[in-house]
Design a protein around this motif. Structure first.
Motif, PDB file in Angstrom:
ATOM      1  N   UNK A  81     -13.045  13.757  -4.473  1.00 18.96           N
ATOM      2  CA  UNK A  81     -12.306  14.721  -3.663  1.00 18.96           C
ATOM      3  C   UNK A  81     -10.808  14.450  -3.810  1.00 18.96           C
ATOM      4  N   UNK A  82      -9.975  15.497  -3.825  1.00 20.93           N
ATOM      5  CA  UNK A  82      -8.518  15.280  -3.946  1.00 20.93           C
ATOM      6  C   UNK A  82      -7.932  14.395  -2.861  1.00 20.93           C
ATOM      7  N   UNK A  83      -8.587  14.338  -1.707  1.00 27.21           N
ATOM      8  CA  UNK A  83      -8.143  13.464  -0.614  1.00 27.21           C
ATOM      9  C   UNK A  83      -9.218  12.432  -0.293  1.00 27.21           C
ATOM     10  N   UNK A  84      -9.978  12.079  -1.333  1.00 25.76           N
ATOM     11  CA  UNK A  84     -11.091  11.165  -1.147  1.00 25.76           C
ATOM     12  C   UNK A  84     -10.687   9.703  -1.194  1.00 25.76           C
ATOM     13  N   UNK A  85     -11.678   8.819  -1.167  1.00 26.81           N
ATOM     14  CA  UNK A  85     -11.407   7.372  -1.077  1.00 26.81           C
ATOM     15  C   UNK A  85     -10.698   6.827  -2.307  1.00 26.81           C
ATOM     16  N   UNK A  86      -9.840   5.856  -2.053  1.00 25.72           N
ATOM     17  CA  UNK A  86      -9.067   5.174  -3.098  1.00 25.72           C
ATOM     18  C   UNK A  86      -9.302   3.665  -2.977  1.00 25.72           C
ATOM     19  N   UNK A  87      -9.636   3.055  -4.090  1.00 25.86           N
ATOM     20  CA  UNK A  87      -9.672   1.588  -4.170  1.00 25.86           C
ATOM     21  C   UNK A  87      -8.400   1.120  -4.851  1.00 25.86           C
ATOM     22  N   UNK A  88      -7.710   0.186  -4.235  1.00 25.81           N
ATOM     23  CA  UNK A  88      -6.547  -0.431  -4.866  1.00 25.81           C
ATOM     24  C   UNK A  88      -7.015  -1.673  -5.611  1.00 25.81           C
ATOM     25  N   UNK A  89      -6.718  -1.747  -6.906  1.00 28.17           N
ATOM     26  CA  UNK A  89      -7.190  -2.839  -7.742  1.00 28.17           C
ATOM     27  C   UNK A  89      -6.010  -3.579  -8.346  1.00 28.17           C
ATOM     28  N   UNK A  90      -6.131  -4.913  -8.401  1.00 25.38           N
ATOM     29  CA  UNK A  90      -5.068  -5.767  -8.919  1.00 25.38           C
ATOM     30  C   UNK A  90      -5.630  -6.720  -9.962  1.00 25.38           C
TER      31      UNK A  90
END
Length: 395
Positions: free
Chosen positions: A81-90
């Motif tokens: 989804x355009x405003x769906x969940x985001x995982x930040x990865x490092x």
């Protein structure tokens, strides 16, 4: 919907199947049609329609028609989804870090890439600031942070990086990441997880993954999961005495395999200073000179490839994997020194292994595996009934 072990109510069954559907979308790279997902998950068309509709309404999925033209109603492809969940990865390395935002399905966007000075404060301070900036940007869309580090991780938070002198560095305390779930893992284990999900180890029951950077890490992958050991500090095959060396290693052991394979080994073979997370550009220059035929550089690369092959043979004799995958600098050692690597590998195998040796394969993920594995650690926790229960669609 199929009966699922552990689900005792209709609400639990629905929650489980929502997680299954999202998991399938993610694992399939958001490339499978609704009809394919319906078949793969053994759902009825009506049940799949209800599930997808609910996930779209909750801001977790968005559907796009396929590019193929056919008679009747266009087939839909569920995706992020355009405003769906985001995982930040490092991906935190010994000399710098990369930070990326990752959507459901695995698409990543690099947000920042920075060098650091090799101290815990110099690495985690700027990284924490960057994370804070992007957490504000994504707001409730951010569902977790995955952090790959170049050393053992104890208790899910204490990081040791022997070449930098880090001992029991408390990553969450230094990051001050703002309360989101933080998943800290060894970079080799993260690269292996990515390889099992999106690379050559997908569908492999027993595989061996080796990640080469300044030195070498390795881990056995069983049923798609890296084995992290009884106390969580596996993925340390590079600290086994597999090549007969006697050089002391910064980890405290002597004759570690990783002393003979990786950027530090290339530098030492040419009489250059090695260690402390420095020399990446010099190591790349050695590889470039080797490719151009420089004799000294070529011999340094072939020595590394030979040591890599010998160690792999020992691990194959012990663990009997179906395939061995190489990422990071291992891809370049495999490319430039394949003949020497394979000769050393085959020469070290037991006769029963030599009859049908496992394939040695360069990862198509190359240097990106650790970052992708950090992403997968976030979505592994989120794409569960418990994880999804915390989701609130952004307004």
């Amino acid at each position: 919907m199929p009966i699922v072990t552990g689900a005792t109510t209709s609400a639990e069954l629905r929650a489980h199947n929502r997680a299954r559907l999202l998991r399938a979308v993610h694992d399939g790279g958001a490339g499978r049609t609704r009809s394919q997902l319906t078949k793969d998950l053994d759902l009825s068309r009506g049940a799949a329609s209800v599930l997808v509709g609910g996930l779209v309404a909750d801001g977790l999925l968005h559907e796009e028609p396929t590019a193929e033209h056919s008679r009747g109603r266009p087939t839909q492809i569920p995706g992020p989804h355009p405003r769906g969940p985001i995982a930040l990865a490092v991906d935190l390395r010994e000399d710098g870090w990369d930070l990326a935002a990752c959507e459901l399905g695995g698409r990543t966007t690099l947000l920042a890439a920075r060098p650091h000075d090799g101290t815990p404060e110099g690495a985690f301070g700027p990284l924490g600031h960057a994370l804070g900036t992007h957490l504000q940007r994504y707001g409730s869309r951010a569902v977790g942070i995955g952090l790959a580090v170049p050393g053992p991780v104890r208790e899910g938070r204490l990081v040791d990086v022997s070449h930098l002198g880090w001992r029991a560095v408390d990553a969450p305390a230094l990051l001050m990441e703002g309360g989101l779930p933080l998943h800290v893992g060894n970079d080799t284990a993260c690269a292996a997880l990515a390889e099992a999900r999106r690379g050559r180890l997908a569908g492999v029951h027993v595989g061996l993954h080796l990640h080469v950077d300044f030195d070498l890490g390795g881990v056995l992958v069983v049923g798609g999961r890296p084995l992290d050991g009884a106390s969580g500090v596996g993925a340390e095959f590079g600290h086994m005495p597999l090549t007969g060396g006697t050089t002391p290693c910064a980890c405290g052991a002597t004759g570690c395999w990783g002393m003979d394979v990786g950027s530090n080994a290339l530098l030492r073979r040419l009489g250059l200073a090695a260690g402390g997370g420095k020399g990446r550009d010099q190591a790349r220059a050695i590889l470039a000179k080797s490719a151009q035929g420089d004799p000294a550089a070529r011999e340094a690369v072939l020595s590394g490839a030979r040591a890599l092959g010998r160690g792999i043979a020992a691990l194959v004799n012990a663990h009997d994997p179906e395939i061995v995958t190489l990422s990071g600098l291992g891809v370049e050692l495999h490319g430039q020194g394949r003949q020497v690597l394979e000769e050393a590998f085959l020469g070290g195998l037991m006769t029963i292994r030599g009859d049908r040796p496992p394939e040695l394969a360069a990862s198509e993920l190359a240097w990106g595996g650790a970052l992708l594995g950090a992403m997968e650690s976030v979505f592994d926790a989120f794409l569960t009934p418990a994880g999804l229960s915390t989701w609130h669609a952004p307004s």
